[in-house]
Each structure stands twice: as structure tokens, then as C-alpha cells.
Design a protein around this motif. Structure first.
Motif, short mmCIF file in Angstrom:
data_model
loop_
_atom_site.label_atom_id
_atom_site.label_comp_id
_atom_site.label_asym_id
_atom_site.label_seq_id
_atom_site.Cartn_x
_atom_site.Cartn_y
_atom_site.Cartn_z
N ASP A 34 0.99 7.84 -40.26
CA ASP A 34 1.09 6.50 -40.81
C ASP A 34 1.22 5.54 -39.65
OD1 ASP A 34 1.80 4.18 -42.69
OD2 ASP A 34 1.57 5.89 -44.04
N GLY A 35 0.90 4.29 -39.91
CA GLY A 35 0.97 3.28 -38.88
C GLY A 35 1.79 2.12 -39.36
N ALA A 36 2.96 1.96 -38.79
CA ALA A 36 3.79 0.79 -39.08
C ALA A 36 3.71 -0.15 -37.88
CB ALA A 36 5.22 1.21 -39.37
N ARG A 37 4.33 -1.30 -38.03
CA ARG A 37 4.36 -2.29 -36.98
C ARG A 37 5.80 -2.72 -36.69
NH1 ARG A 37 1.09 -4.08 -32.90
NH2 ARG A 37 -1.05 -4.47 -33.58
N ALA A 38 6.06 -3.02 -35.43
CA ALA A 38 7.28 -3.74 -35.07
C ALA A 38 6.84 -4.95 -34.27
CB ALA A 38 8.22 -2.87 -34.25
N ILE A 39 7.29 -6.12 -34.69
CA ILE A 39 6.85 -7.38 -34.10
C ILE A 39 8.08 -8.18 -33.72
CG2 ILE A 39 5.48 -9.47 -34.44
CD1 ILE A 39 4.04 -7.90 -36.75
N LYS A 40 8.43 -8.12 -32.46
CA LYS A 40 9.58 -8.86 -31.94
C LYS A 40 10.84 -8.61 -32.76
CE LYS A 40 6.76 -12.32 -29.63
NZ LYS A 40 6.48 -13.77 -29.39
N GLY A 41 11.05 -7.35 -33.08
CA GLY A 41 12.27 -6.96 -33.78
C GLY A 41 12.12 -6.80 -35.27
N TRP A 42 11.09 -7.39 -35.85
CA TRP A 42 10.84 -7.18 -37.28
C TRP A 42 9.99 -5.93 -37.46
CZ3 TRP A 42 10.24 -12.49 -35.69
CH2 TRP A 42 11.24 -13.35 -36.19
N ALA A 43 10.28 -5.17 -38.49
CA ALA A 43 9.50 -3.97 -38.81
C ALA A 43 9.13 -4.04 -40.29
CB ALA A 43 10.30 -2.71 -38.50
#
Length: 284
Positions: A34-43
């Protein structure tokens, strides 16, 4: 690229070399991810991505060795290790080591690995696309109910075809000839003030970002038509855009040689998604 990797109880900063030519995953492609994202602390929707990786493992006849909650905890730890300003791709994976006989996977040999690495978000600039001749399979043809690695070479063929046509991405139809998705994301279009996306028919992944954007449109009072989409409809669309975990929302600014503007619905979807994400609690 900078990254952290978890395998067999250990964190490391170099990719672990864990497969050999006799391993089932290496030989016969028994891998899900699976592919999740973390963007400057947000997930965003990290819990849903972790739940889906477990569901995909079951769909591929695996015996998951970790629960969704355990995977999420590891993901959060890895995100923290990469720092508060990082833009990351978060990729948990299950794979099969052994086979039963020549080809059948041995569920008891299911293994797990987690990769978290730098992956800056694409700029909000638009992409070009063309219709590709490659089609998405039905559930009777392939494990379309899983985010399985074996499904992705066909999308890669479509993307490669698009590149030969001078385009960035490809639109793929399903086995019946109806529009399914982009080669690497879910597809949307707008026509006469209506937002439309193909109805889920189990030939393409019902993306987590897709589901989130549908809910955000609904909350904003914008109706989304989920229905069968015929290929010629894209040729006269007012706007086309994509949703997916890697790039979130992106506008298509050229389709089959026709230049298009970044439309109001794509812009609204992106703005709503970012407001929603920034309202979530950051990874502590």
C-alpha cells in the motif's frame, strides 16, 4: 533518496536485501503493498491505508503477520524518524517466501517489510494524457481486489505507450471498453457543471483518496455522478483530473492532443483536500 526501512524488528537507513531467486515473491510476484503519504507531519487516512494492506494480503492468499494497528504504529514511528518537514511515501508490504509445489503460495511463509522515504509532492502544474490500448482486467482475470504488485506491469505498459505519444500518463479502459482509470490514479471529469467518475466495478482500485474526495464534494453540496463512462466523453469534457495517493489531486491540461484549462472542480477538490488534511492531528 533518504529513507528508513523496518524489517524483522530492526530499523535501518539502507535498503535490506531480503529476496533471492528461489523466493516465491521474486519468482512469481506474490507481493502486495500500500502507499500512504506523510506531508510535513500529516499522514492523511493512514489508518485506512494500513487496513487495506491487510485486506490485500488476505485477497492474495497470504496470512498477514501484523495487524493494521501494528502497521500504523510502525508507520508513525518511521514518519517521526524522517523529521517534521519531510514529504514522504509510506509503503508497507507483505510478500510470500515459499511455494507449495511449483507455484501455489504458502500462506505460512508470509513476510512483512516497511519502507518510508523522501518523495516530494508533484507541483500543481497539470499533466498530459492519452487513451492507451491496454485494458484493466476483471476479477476473474486477476486479483483486482488487492493492491497487488502483479497488476502494475500492465499500467506500466500503458504509461510507456503514453510516453511514446509525448504524454505523461495514460487512460485505461476496462475489459468492456469503458473508461476505468489513469494508469496510475483514479480519473474524474466535469461536463456542463457535473462532476463524474467511473463507478466502481472491481476492475480498478477504489482509491482511498478517491473516496475522500467524493465525501468532501458531498459535504460541500457538490453531487458526484459515479457511473459508466464511455471513452468519447473524455474528448468533450470541460475538465479532467486525477486523484491518487502519490499526487493527491492533479489537473489534466492536455488530453489526446487537446489543450485544457485547470478547472474549477479540480481546484476545489485540491483545496478541500488540503483543508481537510490540515485539520487532522499531525503524527506526534
Amino acid at each position: 533518496m533518504a529513507g528508513v526501512f523496518w524489517y524483522d524488528g530492526t530499523w535501518m537507513t539502507e535498503e535490506p536485501k531480503i529476496l533471492g531467486p528461489m523466493d516465491h515473491a521474486f519468482w512469481l510476484g506474490s507481493v502486495i503493498f500500500d502507499g500512504a503519504r506523510a506531508i510535513k507531519g500529516w499522514a492523511p487516512d493512514l489508518d485506512r491505508h494500513c487496513a487495506r494492506v491487510v485486506a490485500s494480503a488476505h485477497a492474495m492468499l497470504m496470512k498477514p503477520t501484523k495487524t493494521a494497528a501494528e502497521i500504523e504504529a510502525l508507520c508513525r514511528e518511521g514518519i517521526r524518524r524522517m523529521g517534521p518537514e519531510a514529504e514522504l511515501y509510506v509503503r508497507p508490504m507483505f510478500f510470500i517466501r515459499k511455494g507449495l509445489g511449483a507455484a501455489r503460495p504458502d500462506p505460512d511463509s508470509t513476510d512483512f517489510i516497511l519502507s518510508i522515504y523522501d518523495s516530494p509532492l508533484p507541483k500543481w502544474a497539470g499533466f498530459s494524457a492519452v487513451m492507451a490500448p491496454f485494458r484493466r482486467p476483471t476479477p476473474e482475470m486477476a486479483p483486482t481486489d488487492a493492491k497487488a504488485a502483479c497488476l502494475y506491469p500492465n499500467g506500466a505498459r500503458a504509461s510507456s505507450f503514453a510516453a511514446t505519444q509525448g504524454a505523461d500518463n495514460a487512460v485505461m479502459c476496462d475489459a468492456m471498453g469503458h473508461v476505468a482509470e489513469f494508469a496510475s490514479a483514479n480519473i474524474w471529469f466535469a461536463k456542463d457543471g457535473k462532476v463524474i467518475t467511473p463507478a466502481v466495478n472491481h476492475t480498478f482500485l477504489n482509491g482511498i483518496t478517491r473516496q475522500r474526495v467524493i465525501a468532501l464534494f458531498k459535504d460541500a453540496g457538490v453531487a458526484v455522478e459515479e457511473r459508466t463512462v464511455k471513452a468519447p466523453e473524455l474528448d468533450t469534457a470541460d475538465e479532467i483530473f486525477s486523484t491518487g495517493n502519490y499526487a493527491k489531486v492533479q489537473p489534466c491540461t492536455r488530453y489526446n492532443g487537446r489543450d485544457m484549462q485547470i478547472g474549477r472542480f479540480a481546484t476545489q477538490a485540491r483545496d478541500m483536500y488540503w483543508r481537510w488534511m490540515e485539520g487532522q492531528t499531525k503524527v506526534a
